[in-house]
Motif scaffolding. Structure first.
Motif, PDB file in Angstrom:
ATOM      1  N   THR A   1       9.682  -0.668   5.971  1.00  8.09           N
ATOM      2  CA  THR A   1       9.443  -1.932   6.665  1.00  8.09           C
ATOM      3  C   THR A   1       8.570  -2.846   5.813  1.00  8.09           C
ATOM      4  N   ASP A   2       7.562  -2.280   5.153  1.00  8.95           N
ATOM      5  CA  ASP A   2       6.694  -3.063   4.267  1.00  8.95           C
ATOM      6  C   ASP A   2       7.496  -3.653   3.109  1.00  8.95           C
ATOM      7  N   ALA A   3       8.433  -2.879   2.558  1.00 10.75           N
ATOM      8  CA  ALA A   3       9.248  -3.369   1.446  1.00 10.75           C
ATOM      9  C   ALA A   3      10.101  -4.554   1.876  1.00 10.75           C
ATOM     10  N   VAL A   4      10.634  -4.501   3.091  1.00 11.87           N
ATOM     11  CA  VAL A   4      11.432  -5.613   3.615  1.00 11.87           C
ATOM     12  C   VAL A   4      10.561  -6.854   3.780  1.00 11.87           C
ATOM     13  N   ARG A   5       9.375  -6.667   4.337  1.00 10.02           N
ATOM     14  CA  ARG A   5       8.476  -7.801   4.576  1.00 10.02           C
ATOM     15  C   ARG A   5       8.067  -8.465   3.262  1.00 10.02           C
TER      16      ARG A   5
ATOM     17  N   ALA B   1      -7.294 -23.937   2.807  1.00 13.10           N
ATOM     18  CA  ALA B   1      -6.173 -22.998   2.855  1.00 13.10           C
ATOM     19  C   ALA B   1      -6.457 -21.775   1.991  1.00 13.10           C
ATOM     20  N   PRO B   2      -6.167 -20.568   2.502  1.00 12.33           N
ATOM     21  CA  PRO B   2      -6.381 -19.360   1.701  1.00 12.33           C
ATOM     22  C   PRO B   2      -5.593 -19.419   0.399  1.00 12.33           C
ATOM     23  N   ALA B   3      -6.155 -18.840  -0.641  1.00 11.63           N
ATOM     24  CA  ALA B   3      -5.479 -18.822  -1.935  1.00 11.63           C
ATOM     25  C   ALA B   3      -4.168 -18.050  -1.829  1.00 11.63           C
ATOM     26  N   ALA B   4      -3.143 -18.591  -2.455  1.00  8.77           N
ATOM     27  CA  ALA B   4      -1.830 -17.940  -2.419  1.00  8.77           C
ATOM     28  C   ALA B   4      -1.794 -16.789  -3.412  1.00  8.77           C
ATOM     29  N   GLU B   5      -1.172 -15.695  -3.002  1.00 11.78           N
ATOM     30  CA  GLU B   5      -1.000 -14.545  -3.884  1.00 11.78           C
ATOM     31  C   GLU B   5       0.441 -14.521  -4.374  1.00 11.78           C
ATOM     32  N   HIS B   6       0.609 -14.544  -5.699  1.00 11.92           N
ATOM     33  CA  HIS B   6       1.958 -14.580  -6.262  1.00 11.92           C
ATOM     34  C   HIS B   6       2.671 -13.254  -6.005  1.00 11.92           C
ATOM     35  N   LEU B   7       3.889 -13.355  -5.526  1.00 10.16           N
ATOM     36  CA  LEU B   7       4.708 -12.178  -5.252  1.00 10.16           C
ATOM     37  C   LEU B   7       5.912 -12.209  -6.186  1.00 10.16           C
ATOM     38  N   PRO B   8       5.899 -11.450  -7.284  1.00 12.00           N
ATOM     39  CA  PRO B   8       7.023 -11.470  -8.229  1.00 12.00           C
ATOM     40  C   PRO B   8       8.316 -11.053  -7.544  1.00 12.00           C
ATOM     41  N   LEU B   9       9.331 -11.917  -7.623  1.00  8.99           N
ATOM     42  CA  LEU B   9      10.588 -11.633  -6.948  1.00  8.99           C
ATOM     43  C   LEU B   9      11.272 -10.411  -7.546  1.00  8.99           C
ATOM     44  N   GLY B  10      11.205 -10.264  -8.871  1.00  8.44           N
ATOM     45  CA  GLY B  10      11.837  -9.114  -9.508  1.00  8.44           C
ATOM     46  C   GLY B  10      11.245  -7.797  -9.038  1.00  8.44           C
ATOM     47  N   GLU B  11       9.933  -7.764  -8.918  1.00  6.23           N
ATOM     48  CA  GLU B  11       9.261  -6.542  -8.451  1.00  6.23           C
ATOM     49  C   GLU B  11       9.637  -6.240  -7.005  1.00  6.23           C
ATOM     50  N   ALA B  12       9.664  -7.289  -6.172  1.00  3.04           N
ATOM     51  CA  ALA B  12      10.020  -7.091  -4.762  1.00  3.04           C
ATOM     52  C   ALA B  12      11.466  -6.624  -4.635  1.00  3.04           C
ATOM     53  N   GLU B  13      12.345  -7.162  -5.469  1.00  4.04           N
ATOM     54  CA  GLU B  13      13.749  -6.763  -5.419  1.00  4.04           C
ATOM     55  C   GLU B  13      13.909  -5.301  -5.837  1.00  4.04           C
ATOM     56  N   HIS B  14      13.159  -4.888  -6.842  1.00  9.66           N
ATOM     57  CA  HIS B  14      13.211  -3.492  -7.292  1.00  9.66           C
ATOM     58  C   HIS B  14      12.754  -2.560  -6.178  1.00  9.66           C
ATOM     59  N   GLU B  15      11.659  -2.905  -5.527  1.00 12.77           N
ATOM     60  CA  GLU B  15      11.146  -2.073  -4.438  1.00 12.77           C
ATOM     61  C   GLU B  15      12.145  -2.012  -3.286  1.00 12.77           C
ATOM     62  N   LEU B  16      12.804  -3.151  -3.023  1.00 13.21           N
ATOM     63  CA  LEU B  16      13.754  -3.196  -1.925  1.00 13.21           C
ATOM     64  C   LEU B  16      14.995  -2.366  -2.228  1.00 13.21           C
TER      65      LEU B  16
ATOM     66  N   GLY C   1      15.076   0.328  -4.001  1.00 12.65           N
ATOM     67  CA  GLY C   1      14.678   1.706  -3.727  1.00 12.65           C
ATOM     68  C   GLY C   1      14.607   1.976  -2.241  1.00 12.65           C
ATOM     69  N   ALA C   2      14.145   0.964  -1.478  1.00 13.28           N
ATOM     70  CA  ALA C   2      14.037   1.130  -0.033  1.00 13.28           C
ATOM     71  C   ALA C   2      15.407   1.312   0.610  1.00 13.28           C
ATOM     72  N   MET C   3      16.431   0.648   0.047  1.00 14.47           N
ATOM     73  CA  MET C   3      17.770   0.792   0.591  1.00 14.47           C
ATOM     74  C   MET C   3      18.261   2.235   0.474  1.00 14.47           C
TER      75      MET C   3
END
Length: 252
Positions: free
Chosen positions: A224-228, A120-135, A137-139
């Motif tokens: 769209t990338d921010a949502v994904r 299985a490919p190595a998992a890349e950690h996606l910080p939820l706080g960072e994603a929420e901040h980007e989202l 801004g996207a809104m």
């Protein structure tokens, strides 16, 4: 698979996404290993696949939402990677190195194709706080894009339409115990996605020049990338929480 939910609960939850689900294997060896039909044959039962994955030692997994230019989580070139990229979504399972790709094959029928993906490919950690901040801004940017493109002027009742789309997408029965922050991010992702869908559509009866369509697509792509990414981070966080709080013994 890790004891956080019974198989019946999984089957019930799948009913939200399609009335019927079936499974096939991408090749004969995988079909034999999982004891499910091979592509080209009539699809098998999801319950049989769940039982096979449990026997195979699957301990968890993660969602992958690949797009051209960003195929993180798929590993190298493979039939699984190509199929997942075409579908735009897949599940990578850990413990048995199986990849699953969903595909709508008929109205109300979703087929899951299982692939042996080796390691299985190595998992890349996606910080939820960072994603929420980007989202967040996207809104704000998405609202500006709506104004700039004149979507509200082109479509009557646009606010009501956005609300209806968000409500439909938010109806998913997320498992009890899903982290509140992850649910909040998923809700925001649905809101931005609904706005982007409208912004990407032509006005009823209208036409769009190729240059205008290109500018519109370029303006919407980062959003769209921010949502994904937000959805990936939220699901990863939920899976992590469930895995950390799994019961000491497997569910029957």
């Amino acid at each position: 698979m890790n004891g956080s939910a019974a198989a019946d609960d999984v089957l019930d939850a799948l009913g939200h996404w399609a009335e019927l689900h079936d499974v096939v294997a991408g090749d004969a060896a995988t079909g034999q290993a999982l004891e499910i039909p091979v592509r080209g044959e009539a699809g098998g039962q999801v319950a049989a696949l769940l039982a096979a994955l449990r026997r195979g030692g699957v301990t968890g997994g993660r969602v992958v939402l690949p797009v051209p230019g960003d195929v993180r989580g798929l590993g190298g070139r493979s039939e699984f990677a190509g199929t997942a990229l075409h579908s735009g979504e897949a599940v990578v399972l850990h413990g048995a190195a199986v990849g699953l790709v969903p595909e709508n094959i008929a109205d109300g029928v979703l087929r899951w194709t299982a692939f042996d993906i080796g390691e299985a490919p190595a998992a890349e950690h996606l910080p939820l706080g960072e994603a929420e901040h980007e989202l967040t801004g996207a809104m704000r940017v998405a609202a500006g894009v709506l104004t700039e493109l004149g979507v509200a002027k082109q479509r009557s009742g646009v606010r009501e339409e956005i609300t209806a789309r968000v409500a439909h997408r938010s109806a998913a029965p997320w498992p009890e115990g899903t982290p509140p922050r992850a649910l909040r991010v998923l809700q925001r992702a649905n809101e931005v996605s609904a706005i982007l869908d409208l912004a990407g559509e032509h006005a009823p009866g209208g036409a769009l020049s190729s240059s205008s369509a290109r500018r519109r697509a370029e303006a919407l792509r980062p959003l769209t990338d921010a949502v994904r990414v937000a959805r990936l981070a939220a699901v990863d966080e939920a899976v992590r929480v469930f895995a950390d709080h799994q019961p000491s013994s497997e569910s029957p």
